[in-house]
Design a protein around this motif. Sequence first.
Motif: not given
Length: 134
Positions: A9-16, A62-72, A119-121
């Motif tokens: 829910x927090x990720x959704x809030x931060x990234x919208x 929450x303290x040690x996460x990874x994010x990966x992805x793709x931007x168009x 931070x990542x979000x």
Amino acid sequence: AADAALDTGRIEQLTVLKGTLNQQEGVFKVNFPRKDFQAIVGGNRLVPDQGLTAWAAFAGSEQQAVVDGDFAMLEGEVQGVLKALRRANINIVAIHNHMIGEPPRYVFLHYWGVGPVEDLAKGLKAALTTQSTQ
């Protein structure tokens, strides 16, 4: 990873952005399709669901996460997205094109970051706000 504790829910809030959690793998994925994206390739019109979309996947805690992805991105948005991701210590893995000679010109960027999920979000959101329709 199945018992990783991400506050989705927090990720959704931060990234919208809305996302889905794969509980078995412990991965939370958000998509950010650009409804304005259309390209003409070989006389055929492509729309976002045909590869003109972007996404981010979060895993860990929450303290040690990874994010990966793709931007168009549109060609003119590349520098803004790059700068925002790097300010958030998110690494750029690849920048490339999927098509040749399409109008308008699209660029694809793959990224990978490690750190506190907040931070990542926030870094992802900052990159999204540099794009023309965000």
